[in-house]
Each structure stands twice: as C-alpha cells, then as structure tokens.
Design a protein around this motif. Structure first.
Motif, PDB file in Angstrom:
ATOM      1  N   THR A 229      11.278   0.411   6.113  1.00 28.11           N
ATOM      2  CA  THR A 229       9.756   0.080   5.413  1.00 28.11           C
ATOM      3  C   THR A 229      10.133   0.173   4.244  1.00 28.11           C
TER       4      THR A 229
ATOM      5  N   ASP B 189       0.756  -1.025  -0.079  1.00 25.98           N
ATOM      6  CA  ASP B 189      -0.004  -0.239   0.179  1.00 25.98           C
ATOM      7  C   ASP B 189       0.818   1.065   0.013  1.00 25.98           C
ATOM      8  N   ASP B 190       2.022   1.205   0.225  1.00 19.92           N
ATOM      9  CA  ASP B 190       2.795   1.981  -0.237  1.00 19.92           C
ATOM     10  C   ASP B 190       3.531   2.547  -1.883  1.00 19.92           C
TER      11      ASP B 190
ATOM     12  N   ILE C  49       7.902   8.364  -0.440  1.00 16.60           N
ATOM     13  CA  ILE C  49       6.778   6.793  -0.464  1.00 16.60           C
ATOM     14  C   ILE C  49       5.452   7.969   0.209  1.00 16.60           C
TER      15      ILE C  49
ATOM     16  N   THR D 159       2.052   6.875   1.492  1.00 18.36           N
ATOM     17  CA  THR D 159       1.283   5.883   2.225  1.00 18.36           C
ATOM     18  C   THR D 159       0.043   6.193   2.267  1.00 18.36           C
ATOM     19  N   GLN D 160      -1.013   5.046   1.827  1.00 14.33           N
ATOM     20  CA  GLN D 160      -2.682   5.178   1.387  1.00 14.33           C
ATOM     21  C   GLN D 160      -2.943   5.333   2.604  1.00 14.33           C
TER      22      GLN D 160
END
Length: 342
Positions: free
Chosen positions: A299, A11-12, A28, A30-31
């Motif tokens: 991450t 989801d990134d 990045i 992020t959602q």
C-alpha cells in the motif's frame, strides 16, 4: 545513505526513514473521513495532510531514533496523484531540505512501488518485469535498470483496485473496497459465476476492468435482496478470480515473450492474497523467480519513496524549487507492444 521519505499522493500521510536497504521507520496515517463518502474527497484529503504530515514525520524520526541533522537527503512523491495532496508533501520536503541544507529529489509514485521490492532481504536483479497494480494504476513495466523503465501495457479504463472499490460499492461492502471484497471472497466459490475476462487474447499487454465491474452490477441487480445476500461470497470470489486470471495471464505472457525470468509485484492490490498465490503458482510452474513486498510495503507508504530516493540521490540527481506536482505523471517510455514483438 540515510533518507527521509514523504508520501502524500492520495489519502495516506506517510513518512519513513530508510538507511540504504534497511527500513528504520515507516509511519502511515490513513484518513478515515473518506469512508463516509465511499471514496476519496480531494479537498478533505489535502486538508488532512496539512494537519497530519508534520506529526507523522516527527513520529517517523522518533521511531528511527535519528536526529534531523543526521539526514542526508529527502525523497518526496511529486506525482501521479491528487494535486492538492501532492502539493502539501512537496512543499514540506522543500522547506525541510532548505532548512537542513540537504539535497532532495522528487519521486514518481509508481517508481516508488517498484522500489518496495528493493527493501526485501533479497532484492531482484535487473532486468525484470514488474506488475504494478493499485487503485489508480494497472500496468506492466520492464525495469531495464534502476531509473530506466519501459511500459508494455496499462489499463485502458478502470484500474484493478478501482474495480474492486466499485464492486464493493455495488455489493454494499463499504470503502475501501479491496480488502472487503477479498475477505468476503474467501468464503465463496471463485468459479460459481462466469464473469468476463477482458482482453485476454487481444494480442497486447493492456488491461480493461470496466467490463467485469459492469457485469457484477447487472448480475447483482437481477437478484432479489435475499438472493443477493446469499450469493455475496460467490459474487466476490468470482469477480476476484476474473481480475486475477487476467493479471496473471498477461504478466506471464509478457515475461515469456520478453525473455524475463524475474517478476516483481507492486502496488496496493499486490497485498491481495489470491493474486499473490496465483502469480506464485504460475511463476513456479515456469521456473521463474517472484518478488513480492510484504503487505505493509504494498500500500502507499514512504519507505518505498525513500528507497527510490536513495537510488536517485546516490547517482547525483537533485530536484529544484521549480518542481511542481504532476497529477498525471507517467512512468518511463511507453511502446506499442504486441505478442511476439519483445
């Protein structure tokens, strides 16, 4: 070598520009939509990548202050992960490489995590042992040399990061759960509750975190709402300690038995402060060396993918249009390793 990295395995939406071992940009997006559902919704993730990835790539190029025609190659994740999400990144990489007439290569997401350690000011020398610990994976890998991997053991059920997320849900901490549990644990007593430490003495390097997750669930259910609120820090700290103890114990046992004095940590859970500190202490006591990327490179990110791509492209490896997403892609050769067999 100047490389554009693209990462969309979950989801990134991430893009980075890396030149050799130097990160020029690492963007990045992020959602946040998944927080409503307590976990990643695959369809929403792939749709968000369609909207976000090209702007993220543009931002990465601008931050790096390079023109697209300066790029010498592209590296993109092709597995493991969510098929729809991977497909978006893979197709963008293929299209860019075709338009710019430059080579591209598909990267195993787990290999990318390992290569985050090669972006440090001082990089590890092979061979070394790497503990990859994330939301979807927990495994011990011997890195014989760049591109050559031997998996000693992996989780047989929940990954460590997955267990953190599920425990966070049980405790009402929201999503993503790992950071929330870790933050709460800082106020608790890690020895307050004796949660199980599975497979500590099983004679192999596999992991299991489903049991400790279930133990937290039953413990929490037995408390009143008031008791649960009062004990939340101790529950979080005790759960975290149980997971960390297993990870450190297995990692050190593998290093000793395989004769490896260099250990690397990788993956999203590698950002966990308690794990970093516990492994650093254990490694110091043995006189070994430990390499841990900064949290931003633990991450999911594209800088690690780009660095892995540099390694493969510099060896002449190339991917073709036939490459498709591999959601269940594994890393390297897997062996049945038991105590004393290294």
């Amino acid at each position: 070598m100047l490389i554009l990295g693209i990462e969309t395995s979950c989801d990134d939406s991430a893009a980075a520009v890396v030149e050799n071992d130097r990160v020029l940009s690492n963007v990045i997006s992020t959602q946040v939509v998944h927080r409503t559902y307590g976990g990643v919704v695959p369809e929403y993730a792939s749709r968000a990548h369609l909207r976000l990835l090209l702007p993220v790539i543009t931002a990465a190029m601008e931050q790096a202050k390079v023109d697209k025609h300066d790029l010498e190659g592209i590296a993109v994740t092709y597995g493991p992960g969510l098929a729809g999400s991977i497909l978006v990144g893979l197709n963008v990489a293929k299209s860019l490489a075709l338009a710019l007439e430059i080579p591209w290569v598909g990267i195993n997401h787990l290999e990318g995590h390992i290569f985050a350690n090669f972006l440090l000011e001082e990089r590890p020398c092979t061979p070394f042992l790497c503990l990859i610990v994330s939301g979807g994976h927990t495994q011990l890998v011997v890195v014989e040399e760049e591109g050559c991997y031997r998996t000693l053991g992996r989780t047989i059920d929940d990954a460590a990061g997955e267990a953190f997320d599920k425990v966070a849900r049980v405790l009402g901490l929201g999503y993503p759960g790992g950071p929330a549990v870790a933050q709460l644990a800082e106020r608790g007593n890690p020895r307050a509750i004796a949660f199980p430490r599975a497979m500590m003495q099983e004679g192999n390097f596999h992991f299991s975190f489903s049991g400790v997750k279930t133990a937290v669930l039953y413990y929490a259910r037995a408390l009143s709402a008031e008791e649960l609120r009062a004990q939340l820090p101790d529950i979080a700290a005790s759960f975290q300690a149980a997971v960390v103890d297993v990870l450190v114990h297995k990692t050190m046992a593998a290093a000793r038995l395989c004769g490896l004095d260099t250990i690397c940590l990788a993956g999203g859970v590698a950002a966990n402060k308690a794990l970093r500190e516990a492994l650093a202490t254990a490694v110091s006591e043995e006189g070994y060396r430990l390499f841990v990327p900064p949290p931003a490179l633990c991450t999911d990110n594209a800088a690690m993918v780009a660095r892995a791509g540099i390694s493969r492209l510099s060896r002449g490896e190339r991917s073709g249009d036939e490459l498709e997403p591999e959601p269940s892609l594994v890393l390297g050769n897997e062996e049945q390793i038991t105590w004393g067999s290294c």
